[in-house]
Design an enzyme around this catalytic site. Structure first.
Site, PDB file in Angstrom:
ATOM      1  N   ASP A 143       0.795  -1.246   0.128  1.00  0.00           N
ATOM      2  CA  ASP A 143      -0.013   0.034  -0.018  1.00  0.00           C
ATOM      3  C   ASP A 143       0.896   1.129   0.016  1.00  0.00           C
ATOM      4  O   ASP A 143       0.345   2.320  -0.142  1.00  0.00           O
ATOM      5  CB  ASP A 143      -1.147  -0.110   1.083  1.00  0.00           C
ATOM      6  CG  ASP A 143      -0.393   0.090   2.472  1.00  0.00           C
ATOM      7  OD1 ASP A 143       0.831  -0.255   2.554  1.00  0.00           O
ATOM      8  OD2 ASP A 143      -1.045   0.062   3.528  1.00  0.00           O
ATOM      9  N   GLU A 176       9.341  -4.009  10.582  1.00  0.00           N
ATOM     10  CA  GLU A 176       9.778  -2.755  10.076  1.00  0.00           C
ATOM     11  C   GLU A 176      10.183  -2.010  10.986  1.00  0.00           C
ATOM     12  O   GLU A 176       9.403  -1.575  11.978  1.00  0.00           O
ATOM     13  CB  GLU A 176       8.726  -2.065   9.179  1.00  0.00           C
ATOM     14  CG  GLU A 176       9.145  -0.605   8.733  1.00  0.00           C
ATOM     15  CD  GLU A 176       8.262  -0.068   7.850  1.00  0.00           C
ATOM     16  OE1 GLU A 176       7.167  -0.653   7.193  1.00  0.00           O
ATOM     17  OE2 GLU A 176       8.413   1.087   7.201  1.00  0.00           O
TER      18      GLU A 176
HETATM   19  O1  KIV Z   1       3.524  -1.230   1.752  1.00  0.00           O
HETATM   20  C1  KIV Z   1       4.664  -1.404   1.692  1.00  0.00           C
HETATM   21  O2  KIV Z   1       5.367  -0.946   0.802  1.00  0.00           O
HETATM   22  C2  KIV Z   1       5.158  -2.165   2.739  1.00  0.00           C
HETATM   23  C3  KIV Z   1       6.827  -2.088   2.975  1.00  0.00           C
HETATM   24  C4  KIV Z   1       7.180  -0.868   3.718  1.00  0.00           C
HETATM   25  C5  KIV Z   1       7.138  -3.302   3.699  1.00  0.00           C
HETATM   26  O3  KIV Z   1       4.689  -2.633   3.575  1.00  0.00           O
END
Ligand code: KIV
Length: 266
Positions: free
Chosen positions: A45, A181
């Site tokens: 997202d 993260e």
């Molecule tokens: O939406 C995304 O790109 C993510 C990454 C930061 C792992 O969840």
């Protein structure tokens, strides 16, 4: 590339071989990432920020996600497609089931939801109904307004203890994968050892079972001109996107990325 399945990812963890993941939002990049050997394409997202220009992921809808998952599926050649359930699309277990159905039918092989142990019942029901789930823990961008900004999580002992316990509870509930993260490297290493399922890191040090970056970040593209500490620009010194993607895969597999300078301490 042979088809990557959940079983492939589990056996990579068992062998101690790092898993490569990048975000991907369209067919051409799906094709190019597969040629470079990227094993998991995350339809994140983050597309709300890097494609749509919003200042957070909150405006992204399930229809947006389904559109991009379908595009990635058309260009995919063997990678596992992981798709984010967007903000508030899994607030209840019923919503999680219905939202996941839309993304799995669009072409995802696994869905990702952000949170902690409160997701256990949704994880259990999704898994029972044929939807593998990755739980995104630590810095969860959909809750940026509760967290008070994009900050490293798990720095104090009680937060760290809670995160370890939540990871184990989610594995027991049937989670297929975890994503950490912005978590101190030592805590991420402990969680990766404590669970049998693969743990992917972003800003979580080199001891997780695999790595992910946002595609635009690792290609040196940024709307703000700033990039987070955990990002490395793989385009630097390269004359093609293909070469940058291959360099990322090589660096993750040989554990030369991330370096200590890309991680956080407690
Ligand atoms: O939406 C995304 O790109 C993510 C990454 C930061 C792992 O969840």
């Amino acid at each position: 590339m042979p088809d990557i399945t959940l079983t492939t990812l589990q056996s990579l963890k068992q062998k101690g071989e790092k898993i490569t993941m990048l975000t991907c939002y369209d067919a051409t990049f799906a094709h190019t990432c597969c040629e470079a050997g990227v094993e998991v394409l995350l339809v994140g997202d983050s597309l709300g920020m890097v494609l749509q220009g919003h200042d957070s992921t909150l405006p992204v809808s399930i229809a947006d996600m389904a559109y991009h998952v379908a595009a990635v599926k058309r260009g995919n050649n063997g990678a596992l497609i992981l798709a984010d359930l967007p903000f508030m699309s899994y607030a209840t277990t019923e919503q999680a089931l219905s939202s996941s159905a839309q993304l799995m039918q669009a072409g995802a092989h696994m869905v990702k939801i952000e949170g902690a142990a409160w997701l256990a019942e949704s994880v259990r029901q999704l898994n029972e109904r044929g939807v593998p789930v990755c739980v995104h823990m630590g810095l969860t961008p959909q809750t940026v307004n509760v967290l008070g900004g994009y900050k490293v999580q798990g720095r104090n002992e009680s937060q760290a203890r809670q995160m370890r316990a939540d990871a184990i509870a989610l594995e027991q509930a049937g989670a297929a994968m975890l994503l950490l993260e912005c978590v101190p490297s030592e805590l991420a290493a402990e969680i990766s050892q404590a669970v049998k399922i693969p743990v992917i890191g972003i800003g979580a040090g080199s001891a997780t079972d695999g790595q992910v970056l946002v595609l635009h970040d690792m290609l040196g593209l940024s709307l703000s001109g700033r990039s987070p500490k955990f990002v490395k620009n793989f385009m630097a010194g390269k004359d093609s996107i293909q070469a940058a993607l291959s360099a990322y895969v090589e660096a993750v597999k040989t554990v030369t990325f991330p370096g200590a300078e890309h991680g956080f301490s407690a």
